[in-house]
Design a protein around this motif. Structure first.
Motif, PDB file in Angstrom:
ATOM      1  N   THR A  60      46.236  36.318  47.122  1.00 12.93           N
ATOM      2  CA  THR A  60      44.655  35.962  47.078  1.00 12.93           C
ATOM      3  C   THR A  60      43.500  37.198  46.940  1.00 12.93           C
ATOM      4  O   THR A  60      44.108  38.013  47.173  1.00 12.93           O
ATOM      5  CB  THR A  60      44.111  35.324  48.125  1.00 12.93           C
ATOM      6  OG1 THR A  60      44.125  36.196  49.660  1.00 12.93           O
ATOM      7  CG2 THR A  60      44.624  34.015  48.546  1.00 12.93           C
ATOM      8  N   GLY A  61      42.485  37.112  46.240  1.00 14.63           N
ATOM      9  CA  GLY A  61      41.371  38.104  45.960  1.00 14.63           C
ATOM     10  C   GLY A  61      41.630  38.386  44.623  1.00 14.63           C
ATOM     11  O   GLY A  61      41.994  37.495  43.367  1.00 14.63           O
ATOM     12  N   THR A  62      40.698  39.312  44.554  1.00 13.60           N
ATOM     13  CA  THR A  62      40.864  39.555  42.911  1.00 13.60           C
ATOM     14  C   THR A  62      41.608  40.308  42.263  1.00 13.60           C
ATOM     15  O   THR A  62      41.618  39.883  41.201  1.00 13.60           O
ATOM     16  CB  THR A  62      39.382  40.956  42.870  1.00 13.60           C
ATOM     17  OG1 THR A  62      38.176  41.012  43.827  1.00 13.60           O
ATOM     18  CG2 THR A  62      39.135  41.791  41.592  1.00 13.60           C
ATOM     19  N   GLY A  63      42.908  41.123  43.059  1.00 12.28           N
ATOM     20  CA  GLY A  63      43.744  41.466  41.617  1.00 12.28           C
ATOM     21  C   GLY A  63      44.674  39.789  41.555  1.00 12.28           C
ATOM     22  O   GLY A  63      45.485  40.333  40.442  1.00 12.28           O
TER      23      GLY A  63
ATOM     24  N   GLY B 103      39.791  30.077  49.399  1.00 14.07           N
ATOM     25  CA  GLY B 103      38.729  28.110  48.936  1.00 14.07           C
ATOM     26  C   GLY B 103      39.258  28.160  47.628  1.00 14.07           C
ATOM     27  O   GLY B 103      39.032  26.499  47.152  1.00 14.07           O
ATOM     28  N   GLY B 104      39.247  28.604  46.603  1.00  9.69           N
ATOM     29  CA  GLY B 104      39.773  28.555  45.331  1.00  9.69           C
ATOM     30  C   GLY B 104      40.642  28.112  44.718  1.00  9.69           C
ATOM     31  O   GLY B 104      41.432  27.164  45.180  1.00  9.69           O
ATOM     32  N   SER B 105      40.771  27.091  43.606  1.00 12.81           N
ATOM     33  CA  SER B 105      41.787  25.739  42.999  1.00 12.81           C
ATOM     34  C   SER B 105      43.282  25.814  42.957  1.00 12.81           C
ATOM     35  O   SER B 105      43.991  25.423  43.131  1.00 12.81           O
ATOM     36  CB  SER B 105      40.682  25.714  41.852  1.00 12.81           C
ATOM     37  OG  SER B 105      40.221  26.333  40.663  1.00 12.81           O
ATOM     38  N   LEU B 106      43.730  27.526  42.568  1.00 18.39           N
ATOM     39  CA  LEU B 106      44.717  28.183  42.488  1.00 18.39           C
ATOM     40  C   LEU B 106      45.402  28.241  44.004  1.00 18.39           C
ATOM     41  O   LEU B 106      46.662  29.134  43.621  1.00 18.39           O
ATOM     42  CB  LEU B 106      44.841  28.971  41.316  1.00 18.39           C
ATOM     43  CG  LEU B 106      43.695  28.308  39.385  1.00 18.39           C
ATOM     44  CD1 LEU B 106      44.649  29.373  38.821  1.00 18.39           C
ATOM     45  CD2 LEU B 106      45.505  27.068  39.634  1.00 18.39           C
ATOM     46  N   VAL B 107      44.357  28.941  44.802  1.00 16.41           N
ATOM     47  CA  VAL B 107      45.316  29.304  45.938  1.00 16.41           C
ATOM     48  C   VAL B 107      46.092  28.699  46.526  1.00 16.41           C
ATOM     49  O   VAL B 107      47.451  29.221  47.101  1.00 16.41           O
ATOM     50  CB  VAL B 107      44.279  29.752  47.173  1.00 16.41           C
ATOM     51  CG1 VAL B 107      45.195  30.235  47.961  1.00 16.41           C
ATOM     52  CG2 VAL B 107      42.790  30.386  46.456  1.00 16.41           C
ATOM     53  N   GLY B 108      46.424  27.562  46.468  1.00 12.05           N
ATOM     54  CA  GLY B 108      47.641  25.915  47.367  1.00 12.05           C
ATOM     55  C   GLY B 108      48.106  25.942  46.243  1.00 12.05           C
ATOM     56  O   GLY B 108      49.654  26.179  47.172  1.00 12.05           O
ATOM     57  N   ILE B 109      48.642  26.611  45.269  1.00 12.30           N
ATOM     58  CA  ILE B 109      49.570  26.314  43.829  1.00 12.30           C
ATOM     59  C   ILE B 109      49.707  27.974  44.114  1.00 12.30           C
ATOM     60  O   ILE B 109      51.568  27.728  44.141  1.00 12.30           O
ATOM     61  CB  ILE B 109      48.905  25.827  42.626  1.00 12.30           C
ATOM     62  CG1 ILE B 109      48.226  24.533  43.139  1.00 12.30           C
ATOM     63  CG2 ILE B 109      50.088  25.860  41.078  1.00 12.30           C
ATOM     64  CD1 ILE B 109      47.781  23.787  41.732  1.00 12.30           C
ATOM     65  N   LEU B 110      49.674  28.253  43.661  1.00 10.38           N
ATOM     66  CA  LEU B 110      50.295  30.164  42.643  1.00 10.38           C
ATOM     67  C   LEU B 110      49.740  31.140  44.104  1.00 10.38           C
ATOM     68  O   LEU B 110      49.260  32.245  43.490  1.00 10.38           O
ATOM     69  CB  LEU B 110      49.247  30.109  41.462  1.00 10.38           C
ATOM     70  CG  LEU B 110      49.849  29.176  40.468  1.00 10.38           C
ATOM     71  CD1 LEU B 110      49.189  29.910  39.259  1.00 10.38           C
ATOM     72  CD2 LEU B 110      51.174  29.307  40.308  1.00 10.38           C
ATOM     73  N   GLY B 111      48.960  30.914  45.268  1.00  3.87           N
ATOM     74  CA  GLY B 111      48.933  31.889  45.883  1.00  3.87           C
ATOM     75  C   GLY B 111      49.745  32.892  46.426  1.00  3.87           C
ATOM     76  O   GLY B 111      49.505  34.192  46.916  1.00  3.87           O
TER      77      GLY B 111
END
Length: 94
Positions: free
Chosen positions: A52-55, A39-47
């Motif tokens: 996703t996640g810490t790495g 649900g983070g702001s960059l998941v949709g763009i660069l996910g």
């Protein structure tokens, strides 16, 4: 003279390394990791690229650092006095 130049260069590199370590940790923990969590702001763009996640946040930080180093190298190559530093030094020493 050469020892002083190398000492100054080494000091500047050590200061830059210390500053980058002090900046990278909080930047990764507070900006990039939350942006690449679910649900983070960059998941949709660069996910799709970084996952996703810490790495994923750390991977994004590495890519940004690599791009910056590449651009600094290009800028250094474009400056003719820096590119021809050895020739300038040799002509100055004659």
């Amino acid at each position: 003279m050469q020892r002083r130049v190398f000492a100054a260069r080494s000091l500047l590199l050590q200061l830059a390394s210390a500053a980058s370590v002090l900046i990278a940790g909080p930047l990764a923990d507070n900006v990039f990791v939350p942006a690449f969590s679910e649900g983070g702001s960059l998941v949709g763009i660069l996910g799709g690229i970084f996952g996703t996640g810490t790495g994923a946040g750390i991977a994004m930080l590495y890519v940004i650092c690599a791009i910056c180093m590449f651009l600094i190298g290009l800028i250094g190559f474009r400056v003719s006095s820096l590119r021809n530093l050895e020739k300038l030094y040799l002509t100055m020493m004659k």
